[in-house]
Design an enzyme around this catalytic site. Structure first.
Site, mmCIF file in Angstrom:
data_model
loop_
_atom_site.group_PDB
_atom_site.id
_atom_site.type_symbol
_atom_site.label_atom_id
_atom_site.label_comp_id
_atom_site.label_asym_id
_atom_site.label_seq_id
_atom_site.Cartn_x
_atom_site.Cartn_y
_atom_site.Cartn_z
ATOM 1 N N THR A 136 0.782 -1.203 -0.094
ATOM 2 C CA THR A 136 -0.055 -0.085 0.288
ATOM 3 C C THR A 136 0.899 1.502 0.189
ATOM 4 O O THR A 136 0.177 2.435 -0.456
ATOM 5 C CB THR A 136 -0.534 0.018 0.452
ATOM 6 O OG1 THR A 136 -0.282 0.022 2.661
ATOM 7 C CG2 THR A 136 -2.041 -1.144 1.017
ATOM 8 N N HIS B 103 6.239 0.197 7.630
ATOM 9 C CA HIS B 103 6.473 1.000 8.576
ATOM 10 C C HIS B 103 6.534 -0.443 10.110
ATOM 11 O O HIS B 103 7.181 -1.468 9.927
ATOM 12 C CB HIS B 103 6.200 1.755 8.756
ATOM 13 C CG HIS B 103 4.347 1.349 9.156
ATOM 14 N ND1 HIS B 103 4.331 0.768 10.369
ATOM 15 C CD2 HIS B 103 3.534 1.535 8.137
ATOM 16 C CE1 HIS B 103 2.404 -0.104 10.019
ATOM 17 N NE2 HIS B 103 2.124 0.496 9.176
ATOM 18 N N HIS C 163 4.811 -3.488 10.649
ATOM 19 C CA HIS C 163 4.949 -4.418 9.998
ATOM 20 C C HIS C 163 5.809 -5.857 9.921
ATOM 21 O O HIS C 163 5.588 -6.757 10.121
ATOM 22 C CB HIS C 163 5.234 -4.138 8.281
ATOM 23 C CG HIS C 163 4.168 -2.678 7.866
ATOM 24 N ND1 HIS C 163 3.925 -2.638 6.974
ATOM 25 C CD2 HIS C 163 2.606 -3.734 7.489
ATOM 26 C CE1 HIS C 163 2.900 -1.408 6.041
ATOM 27 N NE2 HIS C 163 2.517 -3.121 6.365
ATOM 28 N N LYS D 226 -9.983 -1.436 8.392
ATOM 29 C CA LYS D 226 -10.806 0.274 7.679
ATOM 30 C C LYS D 226 -12.088 0.980 8.042
ATOM 31 O O LYS D 226 -13.153 -0.299 8.135
ATOM 32 C CB LYS D 226 -10.260 0.133 6.151
ATOM 33 C CG LYS D 226 -8.630 0.479 6.223
ATOM 34 C CD LYS D 226 -7.959 1.038 6.388
ATOM 35 C CE LYS D 226 -6.245 1.616 6.471
ATOM 36 N NZ LYS D 226 -5.518 2.390 6.510
ATOM 37 N N ARG E 127 -10.590 1.902 0.597
ATOM 38 C CA ARG E 127 -9.515 2.413 0.107
ATOM 39 C C ARG E 127 -9.374 2.995 -0.851
ATOM 40 O O ARG E 127 -10.286 2.809 -1.802
ATOM 41 C CB ARG E 127 -8.445 1.062 0.441
ATOM 42 C CG ARG E 127 -7.792 0.315 1.103
ATOM 43 C CD ARG E 127 -6.970 -0.470 1.666
ATOM 44 N NE ARG E 127 -6.502 -0.741 2.797
ATOM 45 C CZ ARG E 127 -5.233 -0.892 3.677
ATOM 46 N NH1 ARG E 127 -5.052 0.183 3.126
ATOM 47 N NH2 ARG E 127 -5.855 -1.390 4.176
ATOM 48 N N GLN F 115 -7.407 -13.668 -0.295
ATOM 49 C CA GLN F 115 -6.184 -14.420 0.228
ATOM 50 C C GLN F 115 -6.380 -15.761 0.840
ATOM 51 O O GLN F 115 -5.582 -16.519 0.698
ATOM 52 C CB GLN F 115 -5.977 -13.216 1.659
ATOM 53 C CG GLN F 115 -5.461 -13.319 2.532
ATOM 54 C CD GLN F 115 -4.643 -12.393 3.760
ATOM 55 O OE1 GLN F 115 -4.629 -12.631 4.528
ATOM 56 N NE2 GLN F 115 -5.087 -11.098 3.184
ATOM 57 N N ASP G 33 -6.135 -9.231 13.217
ATOM 58 C CA ASP G 33 -6.732 -8.336 12.359
ATOM 59 C C ASP G 33 -6.667 -9.119 11.340
ATOM 60 O O ASP G 33 -7.719 -9.239 10.000
ATOM 61 C CB ASP G 33 -6.184 -7.086 11.550
ATOM 62 C CG ASP G 33 -4.852 -6.766 11.036
ATOM 63 O OD1 ASP G 33 -4.429 -8.106 10.696
ATOM 64 O OD2 ASP G 33 -5.020 -5.611 10.237
ATOM 65 N N LYS H 25 -0.461 5.301 20.350
ATOM 66 C CA LYS H 25 -0.493 4.235 18.890
ATOM 67 C C LYS H 25 0.985 3.956 19.042
ATOM 68 O O LYS H 25 1.969 4.796 18.851
ATOM 69 C CB LYS H 25 -1.022 4.597 18.128
ATOM 70 C CG LYS H 25 -1.358 3.793 16.925
ATOM 71 C CD LYS H 25 -2.049 4.062 15.414
ATOM 72 C CE LYS H 25 -2.341 3.108 14.479
ATOM 73 N NZ LYS H 25 -3.245 3.506 13.467
ATOM 74 N N LYS I 278 4.207 5.375 16.005
ATOM 75 C CA LYS I 278 4.157 6.464 15.892
ATOM 76 C C LYS I 278 4.009 7.696 16.488
ATOM 77 O O LYS I 278 4.532 7.302 17.710
ATOM 78 C CB LYS I 278 2.054 7.268 15.640
ATOM 79 C CG LYS I 278 1.754 6.481 14.199
ATOM 80 C CD LYS I 278 1.416 6.609 13.623
ATOM 81 C CE LYS I 278 0.492 6.167 12.759
ATOM 82 N NZ LYS I 278 0.303 5.886 10.682
ATOM 83 N N THR I 279 5.203 8.651 15.938
ATOM 84 C CA THR I 279 5.843 9.864 16.690
ATOM 85 C C THR I 279 5.040 11.127 16.133
ATOM 86 O O THR I 279 3.533 11.087 14.908
ATOM 87 C CB THR I 279 7.324 9.915 15.975
ATOM 88 O OG1 THR I 279 7.502 10.340 14.567
ATOM 89 C CG2 THR I 279 7.989 8.647 16.577
#
Length: 419
Positions: free
Chosen positions: A40, A45, A48, A82, A86, A172, A193, A230, A233-234
């Site tokens: 995607t 990141h 993953h 989601k 998307r 999948q 998920d 989370k 994340k920054t």
């Protein structure tokens, strides 16, 4: 300690489709198993990482990892997690993302030897499939009621879900079936998920094979932070594996700034340190937290794994230079990494400039009077060296590799002058 026992100790196992069956098959044989990622973006990141690092743990125990990059599923979009559809990406964009992600995965796995990793792209088998084949050969085995019961679909029924994303779980499932048939793949692992997608794959294998096929699924918990914010994340955004998006220094800083409440959990999740090593670091957190040994170990292990030894050394060098103030020892490239987020000023002139004038123009000091006071009081440092000369002229000799001058006001306020 067995592999499953180690995974349990690390807190990595969230769900298993058949706990006893998985234990039995792992005790008897070396298996092939897979984990996938949809392209995607042009980089993964750190969110993953855990499933793939878990896959690598299986490889270290002699099992063969199959690493799937979803060139086909990436064109569709996984509805998992989601609240809305998307935005579809072009084939060219997805193919570019696939190539970038493949390069990152090659740093994580060993592709040599008897159990060398295999990398596959589901576009190779899904991309050429026509609609009638999809409906007749696969769609008839997965009931609509079965799909509606999946959390990923049920959670979207009120807000709406397209037929495209509705069928994602079948695509999948086809991946799992294809890998089972062609690579003897007996297990899929993924984040929590992905449970619905994994079990759909098992359903398809069960219905399409008549040999009493036995395959398994295992999911990994969502990574959380003790303070409720989370993970990954920054303020500046996600922590990417691509060094052009998140520099090795920033990557190192993310891990070294881990809270005491999280660091042992992350050492268990992400590193390949032994139980004894982690327990020793846990004791250090309890008895000497100011030394931050656990955070340093975490940052070093993760930066070395993703970016290599040279980048780790560079990240430590930048960190040490900023702590000590010896910034003149840094190269221009290291300055770009370490001072990416500090206030900066572009000086587009080859002429010398007075230090007082520069402090005002760069908005380091609010006025010339304050600039003179700052200099006289010893609050101004040029490339790490204190300067108390109000008549000082910034010249070519103050430019690091002709590109930067680093001004510090006080103990910690850095400013970057760019030429």
């Amino acid at each position: 300690m067995s592999l499953l026992e180690d995974l349990q100790w690390r807190g990595i196992i969230y769900q298993q489709t058949d706990e006893e069956g998985i234990k039995e098959v792992l005790d008897k044989e070396k298996i092939s198993l897979y984990c996938g990622v949809d392209p995607t973006a042009d980089s993964m990141h750190i969110g993953h990482l855990l499933p793939f690092l878990t896959l690598r743990r299986f490889q270290q125990e002699g099992h063969r990892p199959i690493v799937l990059v979803g060139g086909a599923t990436g064109l569709i979009g996984d509805p998992s997690g989601k609240k809305e559809e998307r935005k579809l990406q072009t084939l060219d964009t997805v193919n570019y993302n696939v190539s970038c992600i493949k390069n990152q995965l090659e740093h994580i796995f060993n592709f040599e030897g008897e159990n060398g990793a295999i990398m596959v792209n589901n576009y190779d088998w899904d991309g050429t499939m026509d609609l009638v084949t999809f409906l007749r050969d696969y769609g008839k085995y997965i009931g609509v009621n079965y799909m509606l019961a999946k959390d990923t679909v049920a959670s979207r029924l009120e807000t709406g879900i397209s037929f495209t994303e509705f069928t994602y779980t079948i695509l999948q499932a086809i991946d799992f079936y294809h890998l089972y048939q062609n690579h003897n793949c007996k297990m899929q692992i993924g984040g929590s998920d992905q449970w619905g997608n994994i079990t759909t794959g098992l359903e398809l294998i069960r219905k399409m094979t008549s040999d009493g096929a036995k395959a398994f699924g295992l999911t990994i918990p969502l990574v959380t932070k003790a303070d409720g914010t989370k993970f990954g994340k920054t303020e500046s955004g996600a922590i990417w594996l691509d060094p052009a998006k998140t520099s090795p220094y920033e990557f190192y800083q993310f891990w070294i700034n881990t809270a005491d409440a999280d660091v042992i959990k992350y050492l268990k999740y992400f590193t390949f340190l032994s139980r004894e090593e982690i327990e020793a670091l846990e004791k250090s957190v309890e008895e000497e937290p100011h030394l931050r040994k656990a955070q340093k170990a975490l940052a070093e292990e993760m930066t070395r794994l993703i970016h290599g030894d040279d980048s780790l050394k560079q990240a430590i060098k930048i960190t040490d230079a900023l702590f000590s103030g010896e910034v003149k020892e840094l190269s221009a490239d290291e300055i770009k990494q370490g001072f990416k987020d500090v206030p900066s000023f572009d000086y587009n002139n080859n002429k010398e400039i007075g230090l007082v004038d520069l402090l005002v123009e760069a908005k380091i000091s609010p006025s010339k009077r304050q600039a003179r006071e700052d200099i006289q009081n010893g609050a101004i440092y040029i490339n790490g060296d204190r300067n108390t000369d109000v008549q000082y002229m910034i010249s070519e000799q103050d430019r690091i590799e002709g590109q930067f001058t680093i001004i510090r006001r006080g103990k910690k306020k850095y400013f970057l002058i760019r030429y």
